[in-house]
Write a protein that holds these residues in place. Structure first.
Motif, mmCIF file in Angstrom:
data_model
loop_
_atom_site.group_PDB
_atom_site.id
_atom_site.type_symbol
_atom_site.label_atom_id
_atom_site.label_comp_id
_atom_site.label_asym_id
_atom_site.label_seq_id
_atom_site.Cartn_x
_atom_site.Cartn_y
_atom_site.Cartn_z
ATOM 1 N N GLU A 1 11.926 6.093 -16.667
ATOM 2 C CA GLU A 1 13.101 5.745 -17.249
ATOM 3 C C GLU A 1 14.113 6.550 -17.031
ATOM 4 O OE1 GLU A 1 14.185 8.261 -21.045
ATOM 5 O OE2 GLU A 1 12.445 8.732 -20.330
ATOM 6 N N ALA A 2 14.278 7.128 -15.727
ATOM 7 C CA ALA A 2 15.449 7.352 -14.774
ATOM 8 C C ALA A 2 16.034 6.392 -14.375
ATOM 9 C CB ALA A 2 15.020 8.895 -14.240
ATOM 10 N N TYR A 3 14.887 5.751 -13.885
ATOM 11 C CA TYR A 3 14.977 4.557 -13.052
ATOM 12 C C TYR A 3 15.946 3.313 -13.502
ATOM 13 C CZ TYR A 3 15.808 1.707 -9.121
ATOM 14 O OH TYR A 3 16.204 0.278 -7.972
ATOM 15 N N ALA A 4 16.061 3.172 -14.650
ATOM 16 C CA ALA A 4 15.451 2.251 -15.614
ATOM 17 C C ALA A 4 16.998 2.056 -16.201
ATOM 18 C CB ALA A 4 14.607 1.485 -16.072
ATOM 19 N N GLY B 1 19.547 3.961 -14.516
ATOM 20 C CA GLY B 1 20.613 4.131 -14.122
ATOM 21 C C GLY B 1 20.426 2.755 -12.504
ATOM 22 N N CYS B 2 20.089 1.989 -13.277
ATOM 23 C CA CYS B 2 19.231 0.604 -12.580
ATOM 24 C C CYS B 2 20.505 -0.460 -12.899
ATOM 25 C CB CYS B 2 18.404 0.115 -12.267
ATOM 26 S SG CYS B 2 18.184 -2.043 -11.684
ATOM 27 N N ALA B 3 21.810 -1.190 -12.543
ATOM 28 C CA ALA B 3 22.829 -1.947 -12.157
ATOM 29 C C ALA B 3 21.864 -3.319 -12.193
ATOM 30 C CB ALA B 3 24.102 -1.601 -11.590
ATOM 31 N N THR B 4 20.828 -3.442 -11.835
ATOM 32 C CA THR B 4 19.921 -5.025 -11.620
ATOM 33 C C THR B 4 19.917 -5.329 -13.092
ATOM 34 O OG1 THR B 4 19.705 -4.033 -8.969
ATOM 35 C CG2 THR B 4 18.869 -6.338 -10.460
ATOM 36 N N LEU B 5 19.330 -4.174 -13.777
ATOM 37 C CA LEU B 5 19.064 -4.438 -14.767
ATOM 38 C C LEU B 5 20.174 -5.579 -16.309
ATOM 39 C CD1 LEU B 5 16.541 -1.480 -16.018
ATOM 40 C CD2 LEU B 5 15.900 -3.948 -14.835
ATOM 41 N N GLY B 6 19.258 -6.331 -16.200
ATOM 42 C CA GLY B 6 20.502 -6.964 -17.665
ATOM 43 C C GLY B 6 21.334 -7.644 -16.596
ATOM 44 N N ARG B 7 21.392 -8.287 -15.413
ATOM 45 C CA ARG B 7 21.867 -9.104 -14.709
ATOM 46 C C ARG B 7 21.399 -10.105 -14.366
ATOM 47 N NH1 ARG B 7 25.957 -5.076 -12.643
ATOM 48 N NH2 ARG B 7 26.703 -6.864 -11.080
ATOM 49 N N THR B 8 22.118 -11.259 -14.111
ATOM 50 C CA THR B 8 21.307 -12.155 -13.573
ATOM 51 C C THR B 8 21.467 -12.048 -12.017
ATOM 52 O OG1 THR B 8 22.019 -14.018 -15.403
ATOM 53 C CG2 THR B 8 21.591 -15.438 -13.274
ATOM 54 N N VAL B 9 20.248 -12.645 -11.436
ATOM 55 C CA VAL B 9 20.171 -11.992 -9.613
ATOM 56 C C VAL B 9 19.375 -13.200 -8.998
ATOM 57 C CG1 VAL B 9 19.524 -9.801 -10.602
ATOM 58 C CG2 VAL B 9 18.016 -11.239 -9.799
ATOM 59 N N ARG B 10 19.222 -13.792 -8.017
ATOM 60 C CA ARG B 10 18.757 -14.328 -7.302
ATOM 61 C C ARG B 10 17.863 -13.396 -6.784
ATOM 62 N NH1 ARG B 10 22.868 -16.445 -5.117
ATOM 63 N NH2 ARG B 10 22.869 -16.138 -3.438
ATOM 64 N N LEU C 1 12.256 4.234 -5.477
ATOM 65 C CA LEU C 1 12.316 4.170 -5.650
ATOM 66 C C LEU C 1 13.618 5.765 -6.493
ATOM 67 C CD1 LEU C 1 11.731 1.323 -5.807
ATOM 68 C CD2 LEU C 1 12.215 0.748 -7.955
ATOM 69 N N LEU C 2 12.306 6.465 -5.763
ATOM 70 C CA LEU C 2 12.912 8.010 -6.472
ATOM 71 C C LEU C 2 13.495 8.306 -6.138
ATOM 72 C CD1 LEU C 2 9.889 10.533 -6.417
ATOM 73 C CD2 LEU C 2 11.960 10.398 -4.908
ATOM 74 N N THR C 3 13.581 8.539 -4.569
ATOM 75 C CA THR C 3 14.869 8.349 -3.654
ATOM 76 C C THR C 3 15.991 8.075 -3.681
ATOM 77 O OG1 THR C 3 13.538 9.109 -2.403
ATOM 78 C CG2 THR C 3 15.910 8.720 -1.326
ATOM 79 N N GLY C 4 15.938 6.915 -4.646
ATOM 80 C CA GLY C 4 17.702 6.187 -4.887
ATOM 81 C C GLY C 4 17.744 7.110 -6.358
ATOM 82 N N VAL C 5 16.788 7.701 -7.389
ATOM 83 C CA VAL C 5 17.417 8.145 -8.589
ATOM 84 C C VAL C 5 17.544 9.796 -7.793
ATOM 85 C CG1 VAL C 5 16.237 9.815 -10.766
ATOM 86 C CG2 VAL C 5 15.612 6.834 -9.983
ATOM 87 N N ALA C 6 16.818 10.385 -7.859
ATOM 88 C CA ALA C 6 17.334 11.554 -6.353
ATOM 89 C C ALA C 6 18.410 12.358 -6.176
ATOM 90 C CB ALA C 6 16.271 12.026 -5.738
ATOM 91 N N LEU D 1 22.212 1.372 -9.679
ATOM 92 C CA LEU D 1 21.284 1.656 -8.260
ATOM 93 C C LEU D 1 21.027 -0.143 -8.844
ATOM 94 C CD1 LEU D 1 18.911 4.353 -9.394
ATOM 95 C CD2 LEU D 1 19.399 4.341 -7.390
ATOM 96 N N LYS D 2 20.937 -0.587 -7.108
ATOM 97 C CA LYS D 2 20.640 -1.927 -7.267
ATOM 98 C C LYS D 2 18.882 -1.240 -6.429
ATOM 99 C CE LYS D 2 21.755 -6.021 -4.801
ATOM 100 N NZ LYS D 2 22.492 -6.631 -3.754
ATOM 101 N N TRP D 3 18.570 -2.286 -6.954
ATOM 102 C CA TRP D 3 17.109 -2.822 -7.238
ATOM 103 C C TRP D 3 16.372 -3.366 -5.569
ATOM 104 C CZ3 TRP D 3 13.089 -6.503 -5.180
ATOM 105 C CH2 TRP D 3 11.784 -5.672 -5.552
ATOM 106 N N PRO D 4 16.160 -2.825 -4.975
ATOM 107 C CA PRO D 4 15.270 -2.157 -4.879
ATOM 108 C C PRO D 4 15.479 -0.535 -4.367
ATOM 109 C CG PRO D 4 14.769 -2.577 -2.742
ATOM 110 C CD PRO D 4 15.500 -3.696 -3.400
#
Length: 287
Positions: free
Chosen positions: A223-226, A228-237, A109-114, A129-132
């Motif tokens: 905080e930085a990951y959250a 930039g994370c496009a997954t948050l707030g989305r309905t996911v499977r 996740l750190l690498t994704g932020v970087a 970023l799409k988790w993970p």
């Protein structure tokens, strides 16, 4: 020998020149810096596999870059292929031995932020970023994958690989959901500039995280990951180990780097491993 009979040289695609390893070393291998060794190979199966095989003899900060990967791997043993010199395919070796091992899960996740922050500066493209471990760009109003991250334990440390589509044209994409920085309107597709940007950003975030003993909140990483994370707030499977499926809204990334789902019919459930599909959200469509 006629021109048509001449062997194809490494300069046959002038839009995709080879990397200059001397210039990269000059810009990245500095006294006191994280990066201690950097090599570029013409072709290999997987830079992650190559570094993992040599882990016992590596120093922290070793970087291996390939102009082409013939057996690149993503999560869940997915393959990653692209034309030679059309992207960045590289792995790094890190040994955060002073950080509690239970916090090493933050490294991908750190690498994704970087990567996202470094590429946003160097390429002038908005990244998400799409988790993970996926790097997303927007092309024609749709989120598409342009890169992925794979972290693996090796020796006393971790090998982290990044695959990034840089100059792929539309007819070269491996799937309709894929993209490249060029297709996303990058102001620069110079791979040396992009690689330096990602590695300098990775050095910065790794230093903050390590100085905080791997505490993602204290280092600002959570905080930085959250943010930039496009997954948050989305309905996911979430396709979980053991063929279990969970559908819900992604509401948080917790202190252990897990995505937290609210299913509506029970307590919030943290997911530490699984395949995530974005079902709907601001950009629409499935990703």
């Amino acid at each position: 020998m006629t021109p048509s009979d001449a062997p194809q040289s490494r300069w046959s695609d002038l839009d995709r020149p080879p990397l200059n390893v001397t210039a990269l070393r000059r810009g990245l291998l500095r006294p006191g810096a994280l990066w201690t060794a950097l090599d570029v190979v013409g072709s290999t199966g997987s830079t992650n596999t190559d570094l993992a095989a040599r882990a016992a003899d590596l120093t922290e900060g070793t970087v291996l870059v390939a102009e082409e990967q013939t057996a690149g791997r993503g999560r869940l043993e997915r393959t990653w292929t692209a034309p030679a010199r059309s992207g960045l395919f590289f792995s790094v070796y890190l040994t955060p031995g002073d950080v509690p091992a239970e916090r090493w899960g933050w490294l991908p996740l750190l690498t994704g932020v970087a990567a996202a922050t470094g590429l946003a500066r160097a390429a002038g493209v908005d990244m998400a970023l799409k988790w993970p471990n996926d790097l997303l760009v927007t092309v024609d109003g749709q989120e598409r994958k342009t890169g992925g991250i794979l972290a693996e334990r090796a020796g006393d440390g971790v090998v982290i690989g990044i695959g990034l589509n840089v100059s792929l044209r539309a007819d070269e994409l491996p799937a309709p959901t894929a993209a490249s920085l060029a297709l996303a309107g990058a102001v620069s597709t110079d791979r040396e500039t992009l690689l330096r940007g990602v590695l300098r950003s990775l050095e910065h975030w790794y230093g903050l995280w390590r100085d905080a003993d791997g505490d993602a909140a204290a280092s600002g990483l959570q905080e930085a990951y959250a943010a930039g994370c496009a997954t948050l707030g989305r309905t996911v499977r979430a396709q979980l180990p053991g063929d279990r499926t969970l559908t819900g809204e992604a509401v948080a990334v917790d202190g252990d780097g897990r995505i937290v789902l609210a299913t509506g019919d029970g307590p919030r459930e943290p997911v530490s491993a699984g395949d995530i599909v974005h079902l709907r959200g601001a950009e629409g469509g499935l990703t």
